[in-house]
Design an enzyme around this catalytic site. Structure first.
Site, PDB file in Angstrom:
ATOM      1  N   SER A   1      10.172  -4.567  -0.205  1.00 15.50           N
ATOM      2  CA  SER A   1      10.771  -5.057   1.039  1.00 15.50           C
ATOM      3  C   SER A   1      11.998  -5.881   0.700  1.00 15.50           C
ATOM      4  CB  SER A   1       9.768  -5.933   1.798  1.00 15.50           C
ATOM      5  OG  SER A   1      10.368  -6.568   2.910  1.00 15.50           O
TER       6      SER A   1
ATOM      7  N   TYR B   1       3.603 -13.230   2.015  1.00 16.25           N
ATOM      8  CA  TYR B   1       4.078 -11.840   2.113  1.00 16.25           C
ATOM      9  C   TYR B   1       5.207 -11.580   1.126  1.00 16.25           C
ATOM     10  CZ  TYR B   1       6.200  -7.600   3.997  1.00 16.25           C
ATOM     11  OH  TYR B   1       6.729  -6.340   4.129  1.00 16.25           O
TER      12      TYR B   1
END
Length: 245
Positions: free
Chosen positions: A138, A151
């Site tokens: 990501s 995350y």
């Protein structure tokens, strides 16, 4: 083009779009996820493509199930050319709200799921001296934001694991790629239970004012990386919306 691949997190979003892209071009794809009903529907949807799609319900947090998935893929199609480690969770939250259960789930899926996928296919690929492992990291694996401490940590880890493995395999014909999407219109934000985090994302980050990418945009990046000549290894791709800073 690689002919045999399997995709985790294939029941929706990026995984589903990637499966569609490859089957359309004639690849054989094993669809893996926990939601068997979604996998069955997707298999039926892809039945008119140039390739073949099969599915196996799989929990990526289970090393046993990931090994069984690899065995299933080999039994179905003879070999595994590509693994796309795509399953992931993103229940963003502020650390002060101590969403420990959600932290645990992210570590299990976003890190252990990647490792179990690698462990399941790497011996097979080393034996053949051929293959390609891709993992969805990501933009959050490159920069840290409030609400994303855990995350981002998992996505940093996924990216570092891929980079380290790539260095170890540099003298082989096995390729490794990290795909780092920016904001994409997927179900990931549906897992956010922290209302403070949702307010921050909409107001503090301006999430609502950005035009997200479609899952198909990321699928194109995966397709590009996989279909380079054998001597070309695209180690990392960052794909974000034009209006995402």
């Amino acid at each position: 083009m690689a002919k045999q691949l399997y995709i985790t997190g294939a029941s929706s979003g990026i995984g589903e779009a990637t499966a569609e892209r490859f089957v359309k071009e004639g690849a054989n794809v094993v669809l893996a996820a926990r939601r068997e009903d979604r996998l069955k529907d997707l298999q039926e949807k892809l039945s008119g493509g140039n390739g073949k799609a099969v599915y196996k319900k799989t929990d990526v947090t289970s090393e046993k199930e990931m090994k069984e998935l690899a065995e299933f893929a080999i039994n179905e199609f003879g070999q595994i050319d590509v693994l796309f480690n795509n399953a992931g969770l993103m229940p963003l939250s502020f650390m002060k709200n101590t969403k420990v259960d959600e932290w645990d789930k992210m570590v299990d899926v976003n890190i252990k799921g990647v490792l179990y996928g690698v462990a399941a296919v790497l011996p097979h690929m080393i034996e053949r001296n051929e293959g390609h492992i891709l993992t969805t990291s990501s933009v959050a694996g490159h920069e840290v934001m409030p609400t994303g401490a855990v995350y981002c940590g998992t996505k940093f880890a996924a990216r570092v694991i891929m980079e380290g493995m790539g260095k170890e395999l540099a003298e082989s014909n096995i390729r490794t790629t990290s795909i780092s999407p920016g904001i994409v219109q997927t179900e990931l934000t549906d897992t956010i239970t922290d209302e403070d985090a949702m307010s921050f994302l909409k107001d503090g980050v301006g999430l609502g004012s950005m035009t997200p990418l479609a899952s198909e945009d990321i699928a194109e990046g995966v397709f590009y990386a996989v279909n380079q000549p054998p001597h070309v290894d695209v180690n990392e791709i960052i794909i974000r919306p034009t209006n995402q800073g």
